[in-house]
Design a protein around this motif. Structure first.
Motif, PDB file in Angstrom:
ATOM      1  N   PRO A  68     -10.602  12.413 -33.235  1.00  0.00           N
ATOM      2  CA  PRO A  68      -9.716  11.476 -32.529  1.00  0.00           C
ATOM      3  C   PRO A  68      -9.745  10.065 -33.136  1.00  0.00           C
ATOM      4  N   VAL A  69      -8.577   9.458 -33.220  1.00  0.00           N
ATOM      5  CA  VAL A  69      -8.464   8.034 -33.530  1.00  0.00           C
ATOM      6  C   VAL A  69      -8.530   7.288 -32.202  1.00  0.00           C
ATOM      7  N   THR A  70      -9.294   6.200 -32.169  1.00  0.00           N
ATOM      8  CA  THR A  70      -9.441   5.418 -30.943  1.00  0.00           C
ATOM      9  C   THR A  70      -9.163   3.948 -31.219  1.00  0.00           C
ATOM     10  N   ASP A  71      -9.154   3.153 -30.159  1.00  0.00           N
ATOM     11  CA  ASP A  71      -8.962   1.709 -30.305  1.00  0.00           C
ATOM     12  C   ASP A  71     -10.092   1.060 -31.077  1.00  0.00           C
ATOM     13  N   ASP A  72     -11.227   1.717 -31.144  1.00  0.00           N
ATOM     14  CA  ASP A  72     -12.390   1.157 -31.830  1.00  0.00           C
ATOM     15  C   ASP A  72     -12.511   1.602 -33.286  1.00  0.00           C
ATOM     16  N   ASN A  73     -12.143   2.869 -33.578  1.00  0.00           N
ATOM     17  CA  ASN A  73     -12.408   3.387 -34.926  1.00  0.00           C
ATOM     18  C   ASN A  73     -11.183   3.449 -35.824  1.00  0.00           C
ATOM     19  N   TRP A  74     -10.036   2.945 -35.345  1.00  0.00           N
ATOM     20  CA  TRP A  74      -8.797   3.129 -36.101  1.00  0.00           C
ATOM     21  C   TRP A  74      -8.820   2.532 -37.505  1.00  0.00           C
ATOM     22  N   ASP A  80      -5.436   7.359 -44.242  1.00  0.00           N
ATOM     23  CA  ASP A  80      -6.029   8.677 -44.521  1.00  0.00           C
ATOM     24  C   ASP A  80      -5.043   9.743 -44.067  1.00  0.00           C
ATOM     25  N   VAL A  81      -4.330  10.335 -45.024  1.00  0.00           N
ATOM     26  CA  VAL A  81      -3.279  11.293 -44.680  1.00  0.00           C
ATOM     27  C   VAL A  81      -3.843  12.535 -44.017  1.00  0.00           C
ATOM     28  N   ARG A  82      -5.119  12.806 -44.194  1.00  0.00           N
ATOM     29  CA  ARG A  82      -5.731  13.952 -43.521  1.00  0.00           C
ATOM     30  C   ARG A  82      -5.762  13.747 -42.011  1.00  0.00           C
ATOM     31  N   ARG A  83      -5.585  12.505 -41.581  1.00  0.00           N
ATOM     32  CA  ARG A  83      -5.667  12.164 -40.159  1.00  0.00           C
ATOM     33  C   ARG A  83      -4.281  12.033 -39.521  1.00  0.00           C
ATOM     34  N   ALA A  84      -3.260  12.592 -40.144  1.00  0.00           N
ATOM     35  CA  ALA A  84      -1.901  12.443 -39.613  1.00  0.00           C
ATOM     36  C   ALA A  84      -1.794  12.955 -38.183  1.00  0.00           C
ATOM     37  N   ALA A  85      -2.375  14.103 -37.906  1.00  0.00           N
ATOM     38  CA  ALA A  85      -2.316  14.640 -36.548  1.00  0.00           C
ATOM     39  C   ALA A  85      -3.117  13.777 -35.580  1.00  0.00           C
ATOM     40  N   GLU A  89      -1.518  11.911 -32.339  1.00  0.00           N
ATOM     41  CA  GLU A  89      -2.104  12.091 -31.006  1.00  0.00           C
ATOM     42  C   GLU A  89      -2.476  10.738 -30.390  1.00  0.00           C
ATOM     43  N   TYR A  90      -3.017   9.844 -31.215  1.00  0.00           N
ATOM     44  CA  TYR A  90      -3.372   8.509 -30.726  1.00  0.00           C
ATOM     45  C   TYR A  90      -2.141   7.775 -30.199  1.00  0.00           C
TER      46      TYR A  90
END
Length: 338
Positions: A68-74, A80-85, A89-90
Motif C-alpha cells: 500500500p501507498v500511504t500519506d507517509d510512505n508515498w 516506481d512503475v511497479r507500484r501502479a496498482a 488504490e491510494y
C-alpha cells in the motif's frame, strides 16, 4: 466543440476500461480512457464502444499490487512503475474521502515536476479525466481520475541538467529555436536524457491570467506546427500539442497560484518533445480540402488511430483553419488503427 455527454456511454466505457492496466508490453500507454473521453466530449458518444471494440485487443489486465501507498510512505513509491496498482488504490481511497478538486490541488504540484514520464501520457490522461469531471461528476469519472493520477505517480519522471538558451517573444518562434538532440538510440527515456539545451520562453510569467494566455498560445503554436513538422515523427510529435493542452484544460480546476508553474512545465515538455523528434526541415502543407470541424473529426474517427483522435481533439479546441489542417495532416501521415 466540447459537447457535454449525458448518454452514460462514457461511464459505461470507463467502467469497462478500469479492469485494464495503464500500459501494455511494459512500456506502451493505454490510450483508450483518453480517446473515449475525447469522443464523448465532441458529440461522438455513440461511437465510443465501437471504437473500443477495435482497440480492445491492445488492453492488458490490471497489474498486481506490491504494497500500500500511504500519506507517509508515498515519496518512496513515486516514479516506481511497479507500484501502479498501489498508487491507483491510494488515489481511489483518497478521492472517496475528499473532493476531487482538493485532491488534485494537493497532488498537482507534487506530480508536476515529473510531467515527462511515459512520454507525457499520464498528464494527458489526467487532463481528459478533469475535463469529464468538469462537465459532471459520476463514480466512473472519479475513478478515472484515480487511475490517471496513479499512472502519473507511478511514471513520475523529472528532468534536470538542461541549459537555458535565449528564447523568442512568441511560442512559435521559440519552438523554431529549439535545437535538435544529437542522434540517440532507444525510445522516449533515452531521447529525453539526451536533451541538454532548451530555449526559455515565458519564463518571467507569474501572473495567473497571463500564464493561461501564454499556455493557450503554446497549444495553438504546437498544433499549427504539426502540419509542417509532423513528418519528423508522426506519433510522438502529437504530444507537443496534446500535453500542454491537457495542462490548459486542468487550469480552471486548480488554484490560480499553480497556473504559472504549470505553464513553465508545459513549455519544457513541448520543447523537449520538439528537440527529440522534430525534423531538420519543415515541409509546406496545404490540406486537400477545406473541411469543417465535424468533417475533420469524422475523418479522424474513421482513421481510428488513438493519437490522431486525441490530436484532432486538441485541434478542435484550437478551432482555427491551421489547426484543422494540422489534424488532416495527422490523418494522412499516421497508420490507421487495424
Amino acid at each position: 466543440m466540447d459537447t457535454h455527454d449525458t448518454s452514460g456511454q462514457l461511464e459505461e466505457a470507463l467502467e469497462r476500461l478500469h479492469a485494464s492496466g495503464p500500459e501494455r508490453l511494459g512500456r506502451l500507454s493505454n490510450h483508450a480512457p483518453m480517446v473515449v473521453e475525447a469522443l464523448a466530449a465532441n458529440g461522438q458518444a455513440g461511437a465510443v464502444h465501437r471504437w473500443l471494440d477495435r482497440y480492445e485487443s491492445r488492453l492488458e489486465d490490471f497489474p498486481g499490487r506490491v504494497a500500500p501507498v500511504t500519506d507517509d510512505n508515498w515519496p518512496a513509491a513515486l516514479g516506481d512503475v511497479r507500484r501502479a496498482a498501489d498508487w491507483t488504490e491510494y488515489f481511489t481511497r483518497t478521492l472517496a474521502e475528499h473532493p476531487w478538486k482538493s485532491v488534485l490541488a494537493r497532488w498537482w504540484p507534487r506530480l508536476l515536476p515529473g510531467l515527462y514520464g511515459a512520454a507525457t501520457h499520464p498528464v494527458i490522461r489526467v487532463g481528459h479525466a478533469v475535463r469529464a469531471l468538469g462537465h459532471g461528476e459520476s463514480a466512473p469519472r472519479v475513478t478515472e481520475l484515480a487511475h490517471a493520477l496513479g499512472y502519473w505517480a507511478a511514471r513520475h519522471r523529472p528532468v534536470s541538467g538542461i541549459t537555458a538558451l535565449p528564447g523568442a517573444p512568441t511560442a512559435a518562434r521559440s519552438l523554431d529555436a529549439v535545437p535538435p538532440i544529437e542522434e540517440a538510440e532507444g525510445g522516449f527515456p533515452a531521447r529525453l536524457a539526451a536533451v541538454h539545451h532548451l530555449p526559455v520562453w515565458a519564463g518571467d510569467v507569474t501572473d495567473p491570467d497571463t500564464a493561461r494566455e501564454r499556455l493557450t498560445e503554446l497549444v495553438r503554436a504546437a498544433t499549427h506546427r504539426y502540419a509542417t513538422h509532423g513528418h519528423g515523427e508522426e506519433t510522438m510529435l502529437v504530444h507537443a500539442a496534446t500535453a500542454p493542452n491537457a495542462v490548459l484544460r486542468t487550469l480552471r480546476s486548480l488554484p490560480r497560484a499553480l497556473w504559472a508553474p504549470s505553464l513553465h512545465a508545459a513549455w519544457t515538455a513541448t520543447a523537449a518533445v520538439t528537440a527529440m523528434y522534430a525534423p531538420k526541415e519543415p515541409v509546406a502543407y496545404t490540406p486537400p480540402a477545406r473541411l469543417t470541424a465535424e468533417e475533420v473529426l469524422q475523418r479522424a474517427l474513421a482513421h481510428g488511430d488513438e493519437h490522431v483522435i486525441k490530436f484532432t481533439d486538441t485541434a478542435l479546441d484550437v478551432g482555427d483553419e491551421p489547426a484543422l489542417a494540422a489534424a488532416q495532416r495527422a490523418v494522412e501521415i499516421s497508420q490507421p488503427l487495424v
